[in-house]
Design a protein around this motif. Structure first.
Motif, PDB file in Angstrom:
ATOM      1  N   ALA A  61      19.771  -7.132  27.744  1.00  0.00           N
ATOM      2  CA  ALA A  61      20.216  -6.899  28.883  1.00  0.00           C
ATOM      3  C   ALA A  61      19.334  -7.992  29.741  1.00  0.00           C
ATOM      4  CB  ALA A  61      20.182  -5.490  29.562  1.00  0.00           C
ATOM      5  N   ARG A  62      18.063  -7.873  29.783  1.00  0.00           N
ATOM      6  CA  ARG A  62      17.074  -8.724  30.510  1.00  0.00           C
ATOM      7  C   ARG A  62      17.461 -10.264  30.328  1.00  0.00           C
ATOM      8  NH1 ARG A  62      13.284  -4.742  29.548  1.00  0.00           N
ATOM      9  NH2 ARG A  62      12.526  -5.729  27.863  1.00  0.00           N
ATOM     10  N   ARG A  63      17.782 -10.561  28.975  1.00  0.00           N
ATOM     11  CA  ARG A  63      18.084 -11.896  28.588  1.00  0.00           C
ATOM     12  C   ARG A  63      19.490 -12.365  29.132  1.00  0.00           C
ATOM     13  NH1 ARG A  63      19.406 -16.579  27.843  1.00  0.00           N
ATOM     14  NH2 ARG A  63      19.175 -17.723  26.084  1.00  0.00           N
ATOM     15  N   ALA A  64      20.356 -11.308  29.631  1.00  0.00           N
ATOM     16  CA  ALA A  64      21.471 -11.694  30.007  1.00  0.00           C
ATOM     17  C   ALA A  64      21.704 -11.714  31.269  1.00  0.00           C
ATOM     18  CB  ALA A  64      22.646 -10.751  29.537  1.00  0.00           C
ATOM     19  N   GLU A  65      20.813 -11.359  32.053  1.00  0.00           N
ATOM     20  CA  GLU A  65      20.812 -11.042  33.471  1.00  0.00           C
ATOM     21  C   GLU A  65      20.467 -12.627  34.019  1.00  0.00           C
ATOM     22  OE1 GLU A  65      17.421  -9.011  35.809  1.00  0.00           O
ATOM     23  OE2 GLU A  65      18.232  -7.412  34.629  1.00  0.00           O
ATOM     24  N   GLY A  66      21.745 -13.046  35.013  1.00  0.00           N
ATOM     25  CA  GLY A  66      21.604 -14.325  35.469  1.00  0.00           C
ATOM     26  C   GLY A  66      21.963 -15.490  34.538  1.00  0.00           C
ATOM     27  N   ALA A  67      22.368 -15.271  33.247  1.00  0.00           N
ATOM     28  CA  ALA A  67      22.514 -16.197  32.391  1.00  0.00           C
ATOM     29  C   ALA A  67      24.195 -16.318  32.314  1.00  0.00           C
ATOM     30  CB  ALA A  67      22.005 -15.871  31.041  1.00  0.00           C
ATOM     31  N   GLU A  68      24.502 -17.374  31.913  1.00  0.00           N
ATOM     32  CA  GLU A  68      25.809 -17.599  31.899  1.00  0.00           C
ATOM     33  C   GLU A  68      26.716 -16.915  30.471  1.00  0.00           C
ATOM     34  OE1 GLU A  68      28.169 -19.421  33.436  1.00  0.00           O
ATOM     35  OE2 GLU A  68      26.471 -20.080  34.647  1.00  0.00           O
ATOM     36  N   LEU A  69      27.711 -16.297  30.557  1.00  0.00           N
ATOM     37  CA  LEU A  69      28.322 -15.132  29.568  1.00  0.00           C
ATOM     38  C   LEU A  69      28.951 -16.086  28.579  1.00  0.00           C
ATOM     39  CD1 LEU A  69      30.351 -12.930  32.037  1.00  0.00           C
ATOM     40  CD2 LEU A  69      27.691 -12.488  30.963  1.00  0.00           C
ATOM     41  N   THR A  70      29.117 -17.472  28.508  1.00  0.00           N
ATOM     42  CA  THR A  70      29.433 -18.289  27.465  1.00  0.00           C
ATOM     43  C   THR A  70      28.528 -19.448  27.461  1.00  0.00           C
ATOM     44  OG1 THR A  70      30.728 -19.468  29.030  1.00  0.00           O
ATOM     45  CG2 THR A  70      31.760 -17.626  28.180  1.00  0.00           C
ATOM     46  N   VAL A  71      28.516 -19.963  26.063  1.00  0.00           N
ATOM     47  CA  VAL A  71      27.659 -20.952  25.708  1.00  0.00           C
ATOM     48  C   VAL A  71      28.762 -22.172  24.840  1.00  0.00           C
ATOM     49  CG1 VAL A  71      25.475 -20.036  25.619  1.00  0.00           C
ATOM     50  CG2 VAL A  71      27.012 -20.126  23.536  1.00  0.00           C
ATOM     51  N   PHE A  72      28.175 -23.391  24.657  1.00  0.00           N
ATOM     52  CA  PHE A  72      28.984 -24.285  23.754  1.00  0.00           C
ATOM     53  C   PHE A  72      28.334 -24.129  22.302  1.00  0.00           C
ATOM     54  CE2 PHE A  72      29.845 -25.603  27.929  1.00  0.00           C
ATOM     55  CZ  PHE A  72      31.439 -25.836  27.761  1.00  0.00           C
ATOM     56  N   ASN A  73      29.308 -23.872  21.389  1.00  0.00           N
ATOM     57  CA  ASN A  73      28.492 -24.038  19.885  1.00  0.00           C
ATOM     58  C   ASN A  73      28.477 -25.214  19.366  1.00  0.00           C
ATOM     59  OD1 ASN A  73      31.129 -24.667  19.139  1.00  0.00           O
ATOM     60  ND2 ASN A  73      31.823 -22.680  18.411  1.00  0.00           N
ATOM     61  N   ALA A  74      28.140 -25.419  18.206  1.00  0.00           N
ATOM     62  CA  ALA A  74      27.762 -27.007  17.519  1.00  0.00           C
ATOM     63  C   ALA A  74      29.069 -27.632  17.472  1.00  0.00           C
ATOM     64  CB  ALA A  74      27.192 -26.620  16.140  1.00  0.00           C
ATOM     65  N   LYS A  75      30.364 -26.903  17.683  1.00  0.00           N
ATOM     66  CA  LYS A  75      31.399 -27.918  17.414  1.00  0.00           C
ATOM     67  C   LYS A  75      32.015 -28.224  19.068  1.00  0.00           C
ATOM     68  CE  LYS A  75      33.395 -25.505  13.578  1.00  0.00           C
ATOM     69  NZ  LYS A  75      34.524 -24.860  13.037  1.00  0.00           N
ATOM     70  N   GLY A  76      31.057 -27.730  20.103  1.00  0.00           N
ATOM     71  CA  GLY A  76      31.461 -28.036  21.274  1.00  0.00           C
ATOM     72  C   GLY A  76      32.459 -27.061  22.003  1.00  0.00           C
ATOM     73  N   GLU A  77      32.812 -25.789  21.177  1.00  0.00           N
ATOM     74  CA  GLU A  77      33.654 -24.977  21.744  1.00  0.00           C
ATOM     75  C   GLU A  77      32.935 -23.918  22.746  1.00  0.00           C
ATOM     76  OE1 GLU A  77      36.470 -24.779  17.789  1.00  0.00           O
ATOM     77  OE2 GLU A  77      34.666 -23.674  18.013  1.00  0.00           O
TER      78      GLU A  77
END
Length: 129
Positions: A61-77
């Protein structure tokens, strides 16, 4: 304070000390369960895993605080952030661990939940001709 056995109830026992290495949530959970209940060894092991899971959920939960909910994977998705997915999975683990302790619901006259064993394999249903 009377100590109750989670599975059988009613016997008095000393409080099991908080294991080393637990953080705030894990310590609070341990004290809330091991304080009023006498736990067998297997129940202590389940509780310890639940406490560690509670601490891990706090870290996620601390890691997620203020972080984006999505990221781009190795395929760029664009995908759900791994810490969000892991938090969801660990929440399920915690719920299952706590349910497996079969804690009473809070009313003294009520017995702990009784859960049967895992369901066996399903048989083949006969088909009427």
């Amino acid at each position: 304070m009377a100590h109750l056995n989670v599975a059988a109830g009613q016997s008095t026992a000393p409080v099991t000390p908080v294991p080393d290495g637990l953080d705030e949530s894990g310590t609070r959970l341990w004290e809330a369960v091991a304080g009023p209940f006498e736990l067998d060894v297997h129940e202590q092991l389940i509780l310890l895993q639940a406490c560690r899971t509670a601490d891990l959920l706090d870290r996620l939960a601390r890691r997620a605080e203020g972080a984006e909910l999505t990221v781009f994977n190795a395929k760029g998705e664009q995908v759900t952030a791994p810490w969000i997915t892991e938090h969801r999975q660990q929440s399920l683990v915690l719920a299952r661990l706590l349910a497996s302790l079969r804690m009473p619901s809070g009313e003294e006259d009520e017995r702990p939940q009784r859960r049967g064993a895992a369901r066996g394999s399903y048989g083949v249903r006969s088909v009427a001709s």
